[in-house]
Motif scaffolding. Structure first.
Motif, PDB file in Angstrom:
ATOM      1  N   CYS A 132       8.182   1.109   5.501  1.00  0.00           N
ATOM      2  CA  CYS A 132       7.983   2.563   5.034  1.00  0.00           C
ATOM      3  C   CYS A 132       9.561   3.506   5.053  1.00  0.00           C
ATOM      4  CB  CYS A 132       6.777   3.313   5.783  1.00  0.00           C
ATOM      5  SG  CYS A 132       6.358   4.998   5.053  1.00  0.00           S
ATOM      6  N   THR A 136       8.912   9.146   3.377  1.00  0.00           N
ATOM      7  CA  THR A 136       7.432   9.036   3.891  1.00  0.00           C
ATOM      8  C   THR A 136       7.119   9.217   5.045  1.00  0.00           C
ATOM      9  OG1 THR A 136       7.382   7.644   1.768  1.00  0.00           O
ATOM     10  CG2 THR A 136       5.582   7.728   2.859  1.00  0.00           C
ATOM     11  N   PRO A 180       4.508  -2.763   1.758  1.00  0.00           N
ATOM     12  CA  PRO A 180       5.341  -1.348   1.589  1.00  0.00           C
ATOM     13  C   PRO A 180       4.508  -0.272   1.507  1.00  0.00           C
ATOM     14  CG  PRO A 180       5.220  -2.785  -0.489  1.00  0.00           C
ATOM     15  CD  PRO A 180       4.502  -3.504   0.507  1.00  0.00           C
ATOM     16  N   THR A 181       4.348   0.381   2.495  1.00  0.00           N
ATOM     17  CA  THR A 181       2.988   1.365   2.477  1.00  0.00           C
ATOM     18  C   THR A 181       3.452   2.897   1.735  1.00  0.00           C
ATOM     19  OG1 THR A 181       3.778   2.318   4.698  1.00  0.00           O
ATOM     20  CG2 THR A 181       2.189   0.567   4.720  1.00  0.00           C
ATOM     21  N   ASP A 182       4.675   2.836   1.375  1.00  0.00           N
ATOM     22  CA  ASP A 182       4.962   4.207   0.474  1.00  0.00           C
ATOM     23  C   ASP A 182       4.385   3.713  -0.996  1.00  0.00           C
ATOM     24  OD1 ASP A 182       6.866   2.193   0.457  1.00  0.00           O
ATOM     25  OD2 ASP A 182       8.125   3.608  -0.538  1.00  0.00           O
ATOM     26  N   LYS A 183       4.173   2.496  -1.377  1.00  0.00           N
ATOM     27  CA  LYS A 183       3.820   2.092  -2.633  1.00  0.00           C
ATOM     28  C   LYS A 183       2.209   1.414  -2.792  1.00  0.00           C
ATOM     29  CE  LYS A 183       8.642   1.009  -3.447  1.00  0.00           C
ATOM     30  NZ  LYS A 183       9.780  -0.221  -3.792  1.00  0.00           N
ATOM     31  N   LEU A 184       1.817   0.883  -1.636  1.00  0.00           N
ATOM     32  CA  LEU A 184       0.361   0.521  -1.748  1.00  0.00           C
ATOM     33  C   LEU A 184      -0.719   1.668  -1.230  1.00  0.00           C
ATOM     34  CD1 LEU A 184       1.065  -3.010   0.063  1.00  0.00           C
ATOM     35  CD2 LEU A 184       0.169  -2.585  -2.434  1.00  0.00           C
ATOM     36  N   ASP A 185      -1.663   1.649  -2.230  1.00  0.00           N
ATOM     37  CA  ASP A 185      -2.964   2.491  -1.856  1.00  0.00           C
ATOM     38  C   ASP A 185      -4.240   1.846  -1.744  1.00  0.00           C
ATOM     39  OD1 ASP A 185      -4.560   4.507  -1.359  1.00  0.00           O
ATOM     40  OD2 ASP A 185      -4.470   5.371  -3.471  1.00  0.00           O
ATOM     41  N   ASP A 192      -5.088  -2.742  -4.936  1.00  0.00           N
ATOM     42  CA  ASP A 192      -4.433  -3.069  -3.860  1.00  0.00           C
ATOM     43  C   ASP A 192      -5.023  -3.499  -2.691  1.00  0.00           C
ATOM     44  OD1 ASP A 192      -1.875  -2.005  -5.428  1.00  0.00           O
ATOM     45  OD2 ASP A 192      -1.983  -0.121  -4.310  1.00  0.00           O
TER      46      ASP A 192
END
Length: 204
Positions: A132, A136, A180-185, A192
């Motif tokens: 991350c 973020t 990549p937790t800023d892009k995955l939800d 996802d």
């Protein structure tokens, strides 16, 4: 009888470890083991004065994580841990030593203790690394509102991110799943979420 499994979740402050731990435990019926932040009697002092309290705070985390992992080994079923003692030593304590908040003598004793502990513990079956960016991380730290975290300098988070990348470039204890937790939800996005479940199940 299938051998019980051990999943570890690694990541910087605010990366989403606790959220993912709770989410996966609900999905798979796992036993969660959370980081003992609230039990650390040095943590608030540490954030106010890192040089004075760094060694004592890290020593608390190391011994608490060792006890937690031994407890986890005795528990039933698959266990999931929010930050392991490996991160405490290889990321947080190492960063404080490099900043000269933990001196050479204390660092030598800390490393001896860490290596003794880690040699007696079974490594994870899967390490999930939550990558991350600092921007973020700072947004999430503000949103969750823990008072002692609000004044963490961006440079401190950046150094920790650098150490995570350095450590994982040579990490060999177990398979690693990088998210990549800023892009995955994965909490609200079905695609996802399904992809996350498939990757975890492939490793386990």
């Amino acid at each position: 009888m299938a051998r019980k499994k051990f999943i570890a979740i690694a990541g910087n402050i605010g990366a989403g470890k606790t959220e993912l731990t709770s989410f996966l435990c609900r999905k798979y019926g796992l036993t969660p083991f959370f980081e003992p932040n609230e039990e650390n009697p040095y943590l608030a002092d540490f954030y106010r004065d890192m040089k004075t309290w760094a060694f004592r705070s890290q020593l608390f985390f190391l011994t608490a994580k060792f006890r937690l992992q031994r407890q986890m080994e005795r528990s039933q079923g698959t266990a999931l841990q929010d930050r392991t003692l490996y991160e405490d030593a290889e990321i947080f304590a190492k960063n404080l030593h490099r900043q000269r908040f933990i001196d050479k003598r204390d660092w030598g004793m800390y490393r001896d203790l860490y290596e003794t502990f880690s040699q007696t513990l079974a490594p994870p079956d899967l390490m999930i690394y939550l990558r991350c960016p600092v921007r973020t991380l700072r947004q999430r730290i503000r949103l969750r509102g823990r008072e002692m975290e609000q004044d963490i300098p961006p440079a401190y988070l950046k150094r920790l991110n650098g150490l995570y990348e350095e450590w994982f470039s040579g990490y060999k204890l177990s398979p690693v799943l990088v998210l990549p937790t800023d892009k995955l939800d994965y909490l609200t996005n079905l695609v996802d979420r399904v992809d996350l479940f498939q990757q975890i199940e492939k490793h386990l």
